[in-house]
Design a protein around this motif. Structure first.
Motif, short mmCIF file in Angstrom:
data_model
loop_
_atom_site.label_atom_id
_atom_site.label_comp_id
_atom_site.label_asym_id
_atom_site.label_seq_id
_atom_site.Cartn_x
_atom_site.Cartn_y
_atom_site.Cartn_z
N UNK A 52 0.77 -1.17 0.14
CA UNK A 52 -0.12 -0.15 0.02
C UNK A 52 1.03 1.07 0.09
N UNK A 53 0.82 2.05 -1.00
CA UNK A 53 1.39 3.25 -1.16
C UNK A 53 3.00 3.17 -0.91
N UNK A 54 3.36 2.20 -1.60
CA UNK A 54 5.04 1.53 -1.64
C UNK A 54 5.60 1.18 -0.35
N UNK A 55 4.77 0.62 0.46
CA UNK A 55 5.10 -0.14 1.94
C UNK A 55 4.34 -1.30 1.93
N UNK A 56 4.99 -2.52 2.79
CA UNK A 56 4.47 -3.79 2.83
C UNK A 56 3.14 -3.60 3.93
N UNK A 81 8.64 2.98 -7.10
CA UNK A 81 7.68 4.35 -7.84
C UNK A 81 6.46 3.68 -8.15
N UNK A 82 6.52 2.52 -8.86
CA UNK A 82 5.22 2.10 -9.41
C UNK A 82 4.45 1.54 -8.15
N UNK A 83 4.93 0.74 -7.14
CA UNK A 83 4.26 0.34 -5.87
C UNK A 83 3.81 1.65 -5.16
N UNK A 84 4.29 2.77 -5.09
CA UNK A 84 4.15 4.24 -4.55
C UNK A 84 2.68 4.59 -5.20
N UNK A 106 -2.63 3.70 -9.51
CA UNK A 106 -2.31 5.00 -10.39
C UNK A 106 -0.88 4.82 -10.77
N UNK A 107 -0.74 4.44 -11.80
CA UNK A 107 0.76 4.21 -12.50
C UNK A 107 1.33 5.29 -12.90
#
Length: 113
Positions: A52-56, A81-84, A106-107
């Motif tokens: 979620x938003x670049x974090x596990x 960046x993609x994961x964020x 949102x890529x």
């Protein structure tokens, strides 16, 4: 322990993360890569990682396989960046298929491979 294997798959995983905007993605992994290193036969090779938003966002510390994948993904600037950009689920099933789902993504417009 498994970071070297995950690093090998990372470019493909990154592409599949981007494609989750259209549909869920599946990556067939080479079982032998993991069994050579493996302590997983007893514990199994199944896991789910929620990003979620670049974090596990879930507990994965009991699985070295999942922890190493999450570390490799988050240590790579382009993948992070993609994961964020949203929420993703990455899971491995007993058939050594990595299932990648974009829960809410949102890529970013421009990311280099």
């Amino acid at each position: 322990m498994y970071a070297q294997i995950w690093t090998k798959y990372l470019p493909i995983i990154r592409i599949l993360l981007k494609r989750t905007k259209q549909d869920n993605q599946v990556l067939d992994l080479n079982r032998i890569d993991f069994e050579r290193l493996g302590t997983g036969r007893k514990a199994g090779y199944k896991f789910t990682i929620e990003f979620k938003n670049g974090k596990v966002a879930n507990l994965i510390s009991s699985s070295a396989l999942a922890s190493d994948l999450a570390s490799v993904m988050l240590d790579d600037a382009n993948t992070k960046l993609i994961l964020e950009g949203g929420e993703f689920t990455v899971s491995l099933n007993t058939k050594f298929q990595l299932l990648i789902k974009g829960v809410a993504a949102e890529l970013p417009a421009a990311t280099e491979e």
